[in-house]
Write a protein that holds these residues in place. Structure first.
Motif, PDB file in Angstrom:
ATOM      1  N   ASP A   1      48.972  38.447  28.327  1.00 22.59           N
ATOM      2  CA  ASP A   1      47.859  38.526  29.274  1.00 22.59           C
ATOM      3  C   ASP A   1      47.902  37.306  30.188  1.00 22.59           C
ATOM      4  OD1 ASP A   1      45.487  39.702  30.274  1.00 22.59           O
ATOM      5  OD2 ASP A   1      44.276  38.313  29.094  1.00 22.59           O
ATOM      6  N   TYR A   2      47.740  37.561  31.482  1.00 20.73           N
ATOM      7  CA  TYR A   2      47.800  36.497  32.487  1.00 20.73           C
ATOM      8  C   TYR A   2      46.599  36.580  33.417  1.00 20.73           C
ATOM      9  CZ  TYR A   2      52.835  36.677  31.376  1.00 20.73           C
ATOM     10  OH  TYR A   2      54.049  36.693  30.743  1.00 20.73           O
ATOM     11  N   PHE A   3      46.214  35.461  33.970  1.00 19.01           N
ATOM     12  CA  PHE A   3      45.351  35.447  35.145  1.00 19.01           C
ATOM     13  C   PHE A   3      46.292  35.683  36.319  1.00 19.01           C
ATOM     14  CE2 PHE A   3      42.992  33.013  32.061  1.00 19.01           C
ATOM     15  CZ  PHE A   3      41.668  33.343  32.303  1.00 19.01           C
ATOM     16  N   SER A   4      45.835  36.470  37.300  1.00 20.83           N
ATOM     17  CA  SER A   4      46.709  36.759  38.438  1.00 20.83           C
ATOM     18  C   SER A   4      45.890  36.842  39.723  1.00 20.83           C
ATOM     19  CB  SER A   4      47.462  38.080  38.205  1.00 20.83           C
ATOM     20  OG  SER A   4      46.608  39.196  38.405  1.00 20.83           O
ATOM     21  N   ASP A   5      46.585  37.173  40.803  1.00 20.28           N
ATOM     22  CA  ASP A   5      45.898  37.456  42.054  1.00 20.28           C
ATOM     23  C   ASP A   5      45.964  38.957  42.314  1.00 20.28           C
ATOM     24  OD1 ASP A   5      48.453  38.007  43.083  1.00 20.28           O
ATOM     25  OD2 ASP A   5      48.563  36.146  44.230  1.00 20.28           O
ATOM     26  N   SER A   6      45.464  39.369  43.465  1.00 26.51           N
ATOM     27  CA  SER A   6      45.400  40.804  43.775  1.00 26.51           C
ATOM     28  C   SER A   6      46.783  41.437  43.918  1.00 26.51           C
ATOM     29  CB  SER A   6      44.578  41.041  45.040  1.00 26.51           C
ATOM     30  OG  SER A   6      45.191  40.402  46.144  1.00 26.51           O
ATOM     31  N   GLU A   7      47.805  40.623  44.150  1.00 24.46           N
ATOM     32  CA  GLU A   7      49.171  41.141  44.280  1.00 24.46           C
ATOM     33  C   GLU A   7      49.904  41.163  42.941  1.00 24.46           C
ATOM     34  OE1 GLU A   7      50.174  42.308  47.308  1.00 24.46           O
ATOM     35  OE2 GLU A   7      48.105  41.830  47.853  1.00 24.46           O
ATOM     36  N   GLY A   8      49.257  40.637  41.895  1.00 22.55           N
ATOM     37  CA  GLY A   8      49.901  40.597  40.579  1.00 22.55           C
ATOM     38  C   GLY A   8      50.688  39.335  40.315  1.00 22.55           C
TER      39      GLY A   8
ATOM     40  N   SER B   1      48.951  33.319  37.820  1.00 22.57           N
ATOM     41  CA  SER B   1      48.398  32.004  38.135  1.00 22.57           C
ATOM     42  C   SER B   1      49.078  30.932  37.292  1.00 22.57           C
ATOM     43  CB  SER B   1      46.892  31.988  37.847  1.00 22.57           C
ATOM     44  OG  SER B   1      46.400  30.662  37.942  1.00 22.57           O
ATOM     45  N   ALA B   2      49.662  29.950  37.968  1.00 14.79           N
ATOM     46  CA  ALA B   2      50.325  28.851  37.268  1.00 14.79           C
ATOM     47  C   ALA B   2      49.318  27.859  36.694  1.00 14.79           C
ATOM     48  CB  ALA B   2      51.277  28.136  38.219  1.00 14.79           C
ATOM     49  N   ASP B   3      48.073  27.906  37.182  1.00 11.29           N
ATOM     50  CA  ASP B   3      47.051  26.955  36.749  1.00 11.29           C
ATOM     51  C   ASP B   3      46.307  27.383  35.481  1.00 11.29           C
ATOM     52  OD1 ASP B   3      47.667  25.547  39.048  1.00 11.29           O
ATOM     53  OD2 ASP B   3      46.064  26.494  40.202  1.00 11.29           O
TER      54      ASP B   3
ATOM     55  N   TYR C   1      27.998  36.162  41.507  1.00  8.45           N
ATOM     56  CA  TYR C   1      27.810  37.435  42.204  1.00  8.45           C
ATOM     57  C   TYR C   1      28.850  37.598  43.310  1.00  8.45           C
ATOM     58  CZ  TYR C   1      25.851  41.155  45.049  1.00  8.45           C
ATOM     59  OH  TYR C   1      25.692  42.313  45.753  1.00  8.45           O
ATOM     60  N   GLY C   2      29.542  38.732  43.291  1.00 13.30           N
ATOM     61  CA  GLY C   2      30.572  39.019  44.275  1.00 13.30           C
ATOM     62  C   GLY C   2      31.939  38.464  43.934  1.00 13.30           C
ATOM     63  N   MET C   3      32.010  37.613  42.929  1.00 12.29           N
ATOM     64  CA  MET C   3      33.279  37.002  42.538  1.00 12.29           C
ATOM     65  C   MET C   3      34.223  38.046  41.968  1.00 12.29           C
ATOM     66  SD  MET C   3      33.752  33.984  39.741  1.00 12.29           S
ATOM     67  CE  MET C   3      35.323  33.656  38.996  1.00 12.29           C
ATOM     68  N   GLU C   4      35.502  37.898  42.257  1.00 16.08           N
ATOM     69  CA  GLU C   4      36.534  38.746  41.680  1.00 16.08           C
ATOM     70  C   GLU C   4      37.421  37.906  40.773  1.00 16.08           C
ATOM     71  OE1 GLU C   4      38.778  40.652  44.770  1.00 16.08           O
ATOM     72  OE2 GLU C   4      37.157  42.078  45.208  1.00 16.08           O
ATOM     73  N   SER C   5      37.815  38.493  39.649  1.00 17.35           N
ATOM     74  CA  SER C   5      38.739  37.849  38.720  1.00 17.35           C
ATOM     75  C   SER C   5      39.838  38.856  38.405  1.00 17.35           C
ATOM     76  CB  SER C   5      38.001  37.437  37.442  1.00 17.35           C
ATOM     77  OG  SER C   5      38.897  36.838  36.529  1.00 17.35           O
ATOM     78  N   TRP C   6      41.067  38.522  38.784  1.00 19.35           N
ATOM     79  CA  TRP C   6      42.197  39.428  38.595  1.00 19.35           C
ATOM     80  C   TRP C   6      42.952  39.075  37.330  1.00 19.35           C
ATOM     81  CZ3 TRP C   6      43.581  43.588  41.644  1.00 19.35           C
ATOM     82  CH2 TRP C   6      42.833  43.752  42.811  1.00 19.35           C
ATOM     83  N   GLY C   7      43.449  40.098  36.660  1.00 16.46           N
ATOM     84  CA  GLY C   7      44.244  39.904  35.457  1.00 16.46           C
ATOM     85  C   GLY C   7      45.444  40.833  35.446  1.00 16.46           C
TER      86      GLY C   7
END
Length: 169
Positions: free
Chosen positions: A99-106, A109-111, A76-82
């Motif tokens: 398709d990538y996992f990313s942060d809010s700035e785009g 994610s290297a992990d 709950y409340g978690m954010e997942s950026w793509g």
């Protein structure tokens, strides 16, 4: 839902198929327009508060999924950026993107593994068969996202797509 998703793993490739009771043009629009994506993208209990789509080869789709369901506990409340970068588009037929996992700035994610995706929209008995072919860098990268529950997430997402398509017709 009466229509089950078919799932097949071959090495580092995951292929998903499902038939939607909607015209091919509408299913394609549901994947290519922010107004549609905001209505159904993500698993049950998640919303899309950010959805920026530049739908053209070389364009970017950057989005945030947010858990709005208190019953999902720690999520709950978690954010997942793509972030997706479109490679090729054939209107009403096919969309290719990475398709990538990313942060809010785009920032990617290297992990987390990226995915090369080919979505095919096939006329099928007056309906649309959606074929999602996802290729990962390795068998291990595919296993990483499977272990995260990706299949369940896509099943729920496509269930939401089916509901959206029925209301959009």
């Amino acid at each position: 839902m009466t229509n089950k998703m078919l799932s097949k793993v071959e090495g580092n490739v995951l292929t998903l198929e499902r038939v939607f009771n909607a015209p091919r043009e509408l299913v394609f629009q549901a994947f290519s327009e922010a107004e549609h994506l905001k209505q159904w993208w993500g698993p049950s209990g998640w919303s899309i508060p950010v959805c920026n789509v530049d739908f053209r080869p070389g364009g970017i789709w950057h989005y945030c999924m947010k858990c709005e369901d208190k019953a999902q506990g720690d999520f709950y409340g978690m954010e997942s950026w793509g972030k997706a970068i479109y490679k090729a588009i054939a209107t009403n037929e096919q969309i290719e993107y990475t398709d990538y996992f990313s942060d809010s700035e785009g920032n990617v994610s290297a992990d987390m593994p990226s995915t090369d995706v080919i979505l095919q929209f096939v006329e099928f008995e007056g309906k649309t068969k959606l074929i999602n072919q996802a290729t990962y860098a390795s068998v291990e990268a595919l296993q990483q996202v499977l272990d995260m529950g990706m299949e369940q997430g896509i099943t729920e997402t496509w269930d939401r797509l089916e509901v959206h398509l029925q209301s959009a017709q």
